[in-house]
Design an enzyme around this catalytic site. Structure first.
Site, PDB file in Angstrom:
ATOM      1  N   LYS A 135      68.912  42.365  80.762  1.00 43.13           N
ATOM      2  CA  LYS A 135      68.517  41.182  79.987  1.00 43.13           C
ATOM      3  C   LYS A 135      66.989  41.111  79.911  1.00 43.13           C
ATOM      4  O   LYS A 135      66.290  41.824  80.638  1.00 43.13           O
ATOM      5  CB  LYS A 135      69.075  39.926  80.659  1.00 43.13           C
ATOM      6  CG  LYS A 135      68.537  39.701  82.071  1.00 43.13           C
ATOM      7  CD  LYS A 135      69.257  38.573  82.786  1.00 43.13           C
ATOM      8  CE  LYS A 135      68.733  38.412  84.206  1.00 43.13           C
ATOM      9  NZ  LYS A 135      69.473  37.393  84.954  1.00 43.13           N
ATOM     10  N   ARG A 169      74.390  25.837  89.139  1.00 43.67           N
ATOM     11  CA  ARG A 169      73.732  26.052  87.857  1.00 43.67           C
ATOM     12  C   ARG A 169      74.848  26.164  86.818  1.00 43.67           C
ATOM     13  O   ARG A 169      75.159  25.192  86.172  1.00 43.67           O
ATOM     14  CB  ARG A 169      72.882  27.327  87.970  1.00 43.67           C
ATOM     15  CG  ARG A 169      71.742  27.433  87.019  1.00 43.67           C
ATOM     16  CD  ARG A 169      70.881  28.661  87.283  1.00 43.67           C
ATOM     17  NE  ARG A 169      71.650  29.893  87.301  1.00 43.67           N
ATOM     18  CZ  ARG A 169      71.116  31.111  87.464  1.00 43.67           C
ATOM     19  NH1 ARG A 169      69.808  31.243  87.627  1.00 43.67           N
ATOM     20  NH2 ARG A 169      71.865  32.176  87.468  1.00 43.67           N
ATOM     21  N   TYR A 200      34.249  33.716  85.194  1.00 46.17           N
ATOM     22  CA  TYR A 200      34.318  32.271  84.955  1.00 46.17           C
ATOM     23  C   TYR A 200      34.231  31.495  86.264  1.00 46.17           C
ATOM     24  O   TYR A 200      34.875  31.836  87.251  1.00 46.17           O
ATOM     25  CB  TYR A 200      35.636  31.919  84.251  1.00 46.17           C
ATOM     26  CG  TYR A 200      35.667  32.362  82.803  1.00 46.17           C
ATOM     27  CD1 TYR A 200      34.793  31.805  81.858  1.00 46.17           C
ATOM     28  CD2 TYR A 200      36.547  33.345  82.382  1.00 46.17           C
ATOM     29  CE1 TYR A 200      34.820  32.214  80.529  1.00 46.17           C
ATOM     30  CE2 TYR A 200      36.590  33.752  81.044  1.00 46.17           C
ATOM     31  CZ  TYR A 200      35.710  33.176  80.131  1.00 46.17           C
ATOM     32  OH  TYR A 200      35.739  33.585  78.823  1.00 46.17           O
TER      33      TYR A 200
HETATM   34  C1  LIG Z   1      69.830  38.200  86.138  1.00 47.36           C
HETATM   35  C2  LIG Z   1      71.147  38.143  86.757  1.00 47.36           C
HETATM   36  C3  LIG Z   1      71.532  39.118  87.691  1.00 47.36           C
HETATM   37  C4  LIG Z   1      70.605  40.166  88.224  1.00 47.36           C
HETATM   38  O1  LIG Z   1      69.803  39.588  89.228  1.00 47.36           O
HETATM   39  P1  LIG Z   1      68.732  40.451  90.065  1.00 47.36           P
HETATM   40  O2  LIG Z   1      68.228  39.502  91.075  1.00 47.36           O
HETATM   41  O3  LIG Z   1      67.672  40.831  89.067  1.00 47.36           O
HETATM   42  O4  LIG Z   1      69.463  41.609  90.598  1.00 47.36           O
HETATM   43  C5  LIG Z   1      72.827  39.072  88.174  1.00 47.36           C
HETATM   44  N1  LIG Z   1      73.687  38.113  87.767  1.00 47.36           N
HETATM   45  C6  LIG Z   1      73.339  37.155  86.892  1.00 47.36           C
HETATM   46  C7  LIG Z   1      74.335  36.119  86.504  1.00 47.36           C
HETATM   47  C8  LIG Z   1      72.061  37.125  86.361  1.00 47.36           C
HETATM   48  O5  LIG Z   1      71.721  36.162  85.502  1.00 47.36           O
END
Ligand SMILES: *Cc1c(COP(=O)(O)O)cnc(C)c1O
Length: 366
Positions: free
Chosen positions: A34, A130, A254
């Site tokens: 993702k 969630r 800065y």
């Molecule tokens: C993003 C996600 C993962 C992967 O999590 P990591 O900590 O990057 O391994 C697994 N399950 C769900 C539902 C997620 O949204």
């Protein structure tokens, strides 16, 4: 051409994916790609893994369609399922799998008449609070979906809030809830994210969902023998574009946050928050110059940052600078370490690298 690039090592990606598989030999591992594969380029990463990963996971149908249009033929899981009922025909047409976390999604599925039943991961909220159904309402929905002709290969899915901690009562509490449900329903499970894949064999299911570890970040609070074998996939790399010799007491950048404690040499590097480098990086944040560790000195600007190279004898205009990842001499600067100096996590640094830093792919099939 501006020297900033994000070098992506696809061999390292495959190595890390294999590591996830070796951690959990009884499970299938869906590669979570993702958010454009955590900033690495989803299509390129999927192509690099397509002979190894039996499935991919993304956050939305838009991300899944990009992969299909790019020629990826594996099942693709939508981790949050559909966002509206009109996505279901596309799910069916493209062979996507869907998470189901809300009653309206159940209703859409029960009313649907797809030609081919749709694989479903029913999400239970075992404590993350969630997404997902409460444990005590899950069994009824499970039975409804199991009986529905529109649903195939039902799995029980859940997500851990504290799998990264060395030991966590809360993790065991979530696990107990899930085990009770799994044995009641005889449900195949999909639970483990990266930290659970790496550290909690008890959470390994029919499927696991490793994400960040595929990119070489260590998600555990305390590294273990396996996480030490992870290899960085992204190297954010630039060059020195100018050098300054400063007298003791002279400020840099800065608000003059950093002041030379003695006669010092400062290198200006072509990388800034306009590229996605975190502006919260404090003085002392590590950087590799010609493979040698040195430290950020002064606030990060939009297009540049400044590094104390007083002790780097060969620092010159054009010298190789690694903001995280692997230098040409093999020296590694872990992104997790940079993230700590920025008071953040590797996930935000990786997903924050902007298109202004072109991705350049390396490795077999790159
Ligand atoms: C993003 C996600 C993962 C992967 O999590 P990591 O900590 O990057 O391994 C697994 N399950 C769900 C539902 C997620 O949204």
């Amino acid at each position: 051409m501006r020297p900033l690039v994000a070098d992506i090592d696809l061999d390292a990606l495959r190595h890390n994916y294999q590591l996830a598989c070796r951690c959990a030999p009884q499970s299938h591992s869906v590669a979570v790609i993702k958010a454009d594969a955590y900033g690495h380029g989803a299509l390129a990463c999927a192509q690099a893994l397509q002979n190894q990963a039996p499935a991919f996971a993304v956050a939305s149908i838009e991300e899944a369609l990009t992969l299909r249009q790019g020629g990826i033929t594996q099942p693709i899981v939508l981790l949050e399922g559909i966002f509206s009922a009109d996505e279901l025909p596309l799910v069916e047409r493209h062979g996507f799998w869907i998470a189901v976390h809300s009653q309206w999604q159940v209703d859409v599925l029960l009313a649907a008449t797809p030609l081919k039943p749709i694989p479903v991961w029913l999400k239970v909220d075992s404590g993350m609070h969630r997404l997902g159904f409460a444990p005590n309402e899950t069994a009824a929905i499970w039975r409804q979906l199991s009986a529905a002709p529109s649903v195939a290969r039902l799995h029980l899915m859940s997500h851990f809030a504290t799998a990264d901690a060395r030991d966590s009562d809360y993790f065991h509490q979530q696990m107990a809830t899930l085990q009770a449900l799994a044995s009641e329903l005889k449900a195949p499970l999909c639970l483990a994210n990266s930290p659970a894949t790496l550290a909690w064999p008890i959470a390994h299911g029919d499927w696991n969902r490793p994400g960040v570890m595929l990119y070489g970040s260590d998600p555990l609070e305390v590294p273990n023998a396996i996480t030490q074998q992870l290899r960085p996939v992204m190297t954010l790399r630039s060059e020195i574009i100018a050098l300054r010799d400063l007298a003791a007491g002279e400020p840099v950048g800065y608000s003059g946050r950093w002041r030379a404690p003695k006669r010092s040499r400062i290198a200006v590097v072509a990388c800034g928050y306009g590229d996605g480098y975190d502006r919260h990086a404090v003085d002392g944040t590590p950087v590799l110059v010609n493979g040698q560790r040195c430290a950020i000195a002064g606030k990060v600007s939009m297009d540049m940052l400044t590094v104390d190279v007083t002790d780097v004898s060969d620092a010159a205009i054009g010298s190789d600078v690694v903001l995280w990842g692997t230098a040409r001499n093999g020296e590694v600067l872990p992104i997790d370490e940079v993230a700590r100096y920025c008071d953040t996590i590797s996930y935000t640094l990786l997903t924050g690298v902007l298109p202004r830093a072109p991705r350049r792919y390396h490795g077999r099939s790159a």
